[in-house]
Design a protein around this motif. Structure first.
Motif, PDB file in Angstrom:
ATOM      1  N   GLU A  40       0.800  -1.228   0.000  1.00 57.34           N
ATOM      2  CA  GLU A  40       0.000   0.000   0.000  1.00 57.34           C
ATOM      3  C   GLU A  40       0.829   1.272   0.000  1.00 57.34           C
ATOM      4  OE1 GLU A  40      -3.037  -0.655   3.091  1.00 57.34           O
ATOM      5  OE2 GLU A  40      -4.433  -0.707   1.393  1.00 57.34           O
ATOM      6  N   HIS A  41       2.037   1.224  -0.527  1.00 56.04           N
ATOM      7  CA  HIS A  41       2.691   2.490  -0.845  1.00 56.04           C
ATOM      8  C   HIS A  41       3.482   2.428  -2.144  1.00 56.04           C
ATOM      9  CE1 HIS A  41       5.480   0.586   2.063  1.00 56.04           C
ATOM     10  NE2 HIS A  41       6.455   1.257   1.491  1.00 56.04           N
ATOM     11  N   GLY A  42       3.026   1.541  -3.029  1.00 52.20           N
ATOM     12  CA  GLY A  42       3.532   1.601  -4.396  1.00 52.20           C
ATOM     13  C   GLY A  42       4.804   0.834  -4.661  1.00 52.20           C
ATOM     14  N   VAL A  43       5.289   0.084  -3.681  1.00 48.35           N
ATOM     15  CA  VAL A  43       6.579  -0.583  -3.841  1.00 48.35           C
ATOM     16  C   VAL A  43       6.429  -1.999  -4.404  1.00 48.35           C
ATOM     17  CG1 VAL A  43       8.616  -1.443  -2.610  1.00 48.35           C
ATOM     18  CG2 VAL A  43       7.658   0.789  -2.025  1.00 48.35           C
ATOM     19  N   THR A  48      -1.193  -3.763  -9.072  1.00 51.36           N
ATOM     20  CA  THR A  48      -1.167  -3.132 -10.401  1.00 51.36           C
ATOM     21  C   THR A  48      -2.363  -3.551 -11.265  1.00 51.36           C
ATOM     22  OG1 THR A  48       1.233  -3.065 -10.290  1.00 51.36           O
ATOM     23  CG2 THR A  48       0.251  -2.795 -12.472  1.00 51.36           C
ATOM     24  N   ALA A  55      -0.501   0.318 -17.225  1.00 50.87           N
ATOM     25  CA  ALA A  55      -0.312  -0.350 -15.928  1.00 50.87           C
ATOM     26  C   ALA A  55      -0.131   0.707 -14.844  1.00 50.87           C
ATOM     27  CB  ALA A  55       0.900  -1.273 -15.989  1.00 50.87           C
ATOM     28  N   THR A  56      -0.915   0.584 -13.772  1.00 50.41           N
ATOM     29  CA  THR A  56      -0.972   1.630 -12.750  1.00 50.41           C
ATOM     30  C   THR A  56      -1.165   0.975 -11.386  1.00 50.41           C
ATOM     31  OG1 THR A  56      -2.058   3.085 -14.367  1.00 50.41           O
ATOM     32  CG2 THR A  56      -2.235   3.742 -12.064  1.00 50.41           C
ATOM     33  N   ARG A  57      -0.532   1.542 -10.366  1.00 49.93           N
ATOM     34  CA  ARG A  57      -0.737   1.060  -9.000  1.00 49.93           C
ATOM     35  C   ARG A  57      -2.133   1.468  -8.503  1.00 49.93           C
ATOM     36  NH1 ARG A  57       3.798  -1.489  -9.737  1.00 49.93           N
ATOM     37  NH2 ARG A  57       5.631  -0.826  -8.586  1.00 49.93           N
ATOM     38  N   CYS A  59      -3.225   1.109  -5.563  1.00 49.15           N
ATOM     39  CA  CYS A  59      -3.153   1.617  -4.180  1.00 49.15           C
ATOM     40  C   CYS A  59      -2.675   3.058  -4.156  1.00 49.15           C
ATOM     41  CB  CYS A  59      -2.225   0.758  -3.321  1.00 49.15           C
ATOM     42  SG  CYS A  59      -0.466   1.048  -3.603  1.00 49.15           S
ATOM     43  N   LEU A  60      -2.239   3.592  -5.306  1.00 51.69           N
ATOM     44  CA  LEU A  60      -1.722   4.965  -5.349  1.00 51.69           C
ATOM     45  C   LEU A  60      -2.674   5.892  -6.087  1.00 51.69           C
ATOM     46  CD1 LEU A  60       2.150   4.678  -5.809  1.00 51.69           C
ATOM     47  CD2 LEU A  60       0.779   4.733  -3.723  1.00 51.69           C
ATOM     48  N   MET A  61      -3.944   5.499  -6.145  1.00 52.70           N
ATOM     49  CA  MET A  61      -4.931   6.460  -6.622  1.00 52.70           C
ATOM     50  C   MET A  61      -6.256   6.213  -5.927  1.00 52.70           C
ATOM     51  SD  MET A  61      -5.522   5.430 -10.611  1.00 52.70           S
ATOM     52  CE  MET A  61      -7.039   6.374 -10.802  1.00 52.70           C
TER      53      MET A  61
ATOM     54  N   MET B   1      -2.840   1.975   7.215  1.00 55.31           N
ATOM     55  CA  MET B   1      -2.424   2.106   5.827  1.00 55.31           C
ATOM     56  C   MET B   1      -3.525   2.660   4.932  1.00 55.31           C
ATOM     57  SD  MET B   1       0.688   1.361   5.713  1.00 55.31           S
ATOM     58  CE  MET B   1       1.022   1.178   3.953  1.00 55.31           C
ATOM     59  N   VAL B  38       0.291  10.067  -2.500  1.00 62.12           N
ATOM     60  CA  VAL B  38      -0.613   9.030  -1.967  1.00 62.12           C
ATOM     61  C   VAL B  38       0.105   8.069  -0.999  1.00 62.12           C
ATOM     62  CG1 VAL B  38      -2.323   7.256  -2.514  1.00 62.12           C
ATOM     63  CG2 VAL B  38      -2.171   9.297  -3.945  1.00 62.12           C
ATOM     64  N   PRO B  39       1.356   7.633  -1.298  1.00 57.58           N
ATOM     65  CA  PRO B  39       2.051   6.850  -0.273  1.00 57.58           C
ATOM     66  C   PRO B  39       2.143   7.596   1.066  1.00 57.58           C
ATOM     67  CG  PRO B  39       3.282   6.779  -2.322  1.00 57.58           C
ATOM     68  CD  PRO B  39       2.139   7.721  -2.540  1.00 57.58           C
ATOM     69  N   ALA B 105       5.099   1.232 -14.043  1.00 56.33           N
ATOM     70  CA  ALA B 105       3.727   1.456 -13.579  1.00 56.33           C
ATOM     71  C   ALA B 105       3.587   2.748 -12.765  1.00 56.33           C
ATOM     72  CB  ALA B 105       3.236   0.266 -12.764  1.00 56.33           C
ATOM     73  N   ASN B 108       3.897   5.615 -15.472  1.00 58.22           N
ATOM     74  CA  ASN B 108       2.675   5.745 -16.262  1.00 58.22           C
ATOM     75  C   ASN B 108       1.726   6.772 -15.655  1.00 58.22           C
ATOM     76  OD1 ASN B 108       3.018   4.022 -18.424  1.00 58.22           O
ATOM     77  ND2 ASN B 108       2.141   2.235 -17.384  1.00 58.22           N
TER      78      ASN B 108
END
Lengths: 158, 291
Positions: A40-43, A48, A55-57, A59-61, B1, B38-39, B105, B108
């Protein structure tokens, strides 16, 4: 807030709170639990999905940001119940998965690469995979699966 | 989280966006790609009361060259700039640096303006902007202003922007024809935060360096321009000795702190080694380009 979007070719309309992450919207609101949530922080890359093809995370939107957009998840890949895409079949053939937690995210990133029609090198495939953590496979099978799906021949043995 | 509660606005014009930020008493935050914000919100390191989403604002997605600068709209996705044929031709340092920014990703979705405004000292795009001596166009309730890269970055995650100002455009000086450039970094994993990175662009005429731009990132609270190393290269071809001398001057000019991934000495040494690699690449690219 009212949002309206297309998820796996199906039109969806919902009321969501602004802070709801797209990943949680897909899993909890729509029940599409194929999109996995790891860090939940894009790592880790497990969440995805594809947003208008990219391709997009998830959890980051926020879900509100997917309003009037098209989202594709791993559930939308296979053409039918017992059918697999060539990419998915290649993962099975090359043992590109074990526990399967990271697999949906990797499939969505790889599907974008396959559809781009480009012929990547194995190094470029590894670079793509740097955005996805897999703790089971050691990545070799994943690289081979994606290479096959992109039309590359088998890796020449050293 | 999970992020804490906030109000969400998706304005349809830049005026509407800055008015919303101006009315938020410093509690508002603009979001573009959100790949850094967002993170921070998920980890609750940031909890803005109002999110102003710039993704609905038209006109911020242009990539164009005006003969002096490559002008990049703030909402241009990092991946699009990385793949832009125009960017490759007029600011080849950009695609070279962008491959190191996160992952496909995140590129993008992540934007050029967002990365600049976030001002992470370990981020690649601020280093490219500072090294080339670029600028940003900023819009706020008091109108538009241009800020030079040298004035923009104040310290970690802090820029000269007021809370109600938005980056509209990022201007990277054209360094295509006659120039060669290179970008090198060391990170624990590809796409992770760099421990040290360097960027350079050299203009070569008649086999000699006539202009040089050299910078280092992730070794201070802001991206650094390495003036002494630049000056040392002017007026001569770049041979091994010249590259070593400039790299040594660069190492002397940085004063990094030690951290989990490397001591201060190690990071200073990395700046030297990375420049020894990057300078010959840039020189060779300039020579190659002039043929």
């Amino acid at each position: 807030m009212r949002i309206e979007l297309t998820v796996n070719a199906r039109r969806v309309e919902c009321d969501v709170e602004p802070r709801l992450l797209l990943s949680d919207f897909l899993r909890h609101t729509l029940g599409l639990r194929g999109t996995h949530v790891g860090c939940e922080h894009g790592v880790c890359g497990a969440c995805t999905v594809r947003l208008d093809g990219a391709a997009t995370r998830s959890c980051l939107m926020f879900a509100v940001q997917a309003d009037r957009r098209t989202v594709d998840t791993v559930e939308g890949l296979a053409p039918g119940e017992s059918a697999l895409t060539p990419l998915q079949a290649a993962f099975r053939e090359h043992h590109g998965l074990q526990c399967g937690f990271c697999t949906p995210g990797i499939l969505m990133s790889a599907a974008e690469l396959v559809e781009s029609g480009e012929t990547p090198t194995r190094d470029e495939i590894r670079e793509l995979l740097s955005g996805h953590l897999c703790r089971c496979t050691g990545y070799v099978g994943i690289v081979e699966a994606i290479a096959q799906a992109c039309g590359l021949g088998p890796e020449p043995s050293a | 989280m999970k992020p804490s509660q906030f109000d969400y606005l998706c304005p349809r014009s830049i005026d509407e966006a800055v008015a919303a930020l101006a009315g938020a008493d410093g509690e508002g935050k603009a979001i573009a790609g959100g790949q850094s914000l967002v993170p921070l919100m998920n980890l609750r390191l940031a909890a803005p009361a109002l999110i102003v989403d710039l993704n609905g604002v038209p006109g911020l997605e242009l990539i164009e060259a005006d003969g002096g600068n490559l002008r990049v709209g703030a909402l241009v996705r990092q991946r699009n700039l990385e793949q832009s044929v125009l960017a490759r031709a007029v600011v080849p340092l950009l695609p070279a640096a962008l491959r190191h920014v996160g992952h496909v990703a995140t590129r993008n979705r992540g934007t050029v303006g967002g990365s600049i405004a976030h001002a992470d000292p370990a981020a690649e795009l601020p280093l490219v902007l500072a090294t080339l001596g670029g600028s940003v166009l900023v819009f706020g309730p008091r109108g538009e202003r241009e800020i030079a890269a040298a004035d923009l970055f104040l310290t970690h995650f802090t820029t000269l922007l007021e809370p109600d100002e938005i980056v509209c455009e990022v201007c990277f000086p054209e360094t295509g024809i006659g120039w060669g450039s290179a970008f090198e970094e060391v990170a624990p994993r590809h796409g992770d935060y760099a421990i040290a990175m360097v960027a350079c662009a050299l203009r070569v005429e008649g086999g000699s360096v006539v202009e040089a731009r050299i910078g280092a990132g992730a070794v201070a609270d802001v991206p650094l321009r390495l003036w002494a190393a630049e000056a040392a290269l002017i007026g001569a071809p770049l041979d091994d000795g010249a590259a070593r001398e400039a790299a040594a001057l660069a190492a002397q000019a940085v004063d990094p702190t030690g951290g989990t991934h490397g001591s201060a000495d190690y990071r200073r040494r990395l700046v030297e080694v990375l420049l020894q690699r990057a300078l010959p690449q840039a020189f060779a690219a300039a020579i190659e380009g002039s043929r």
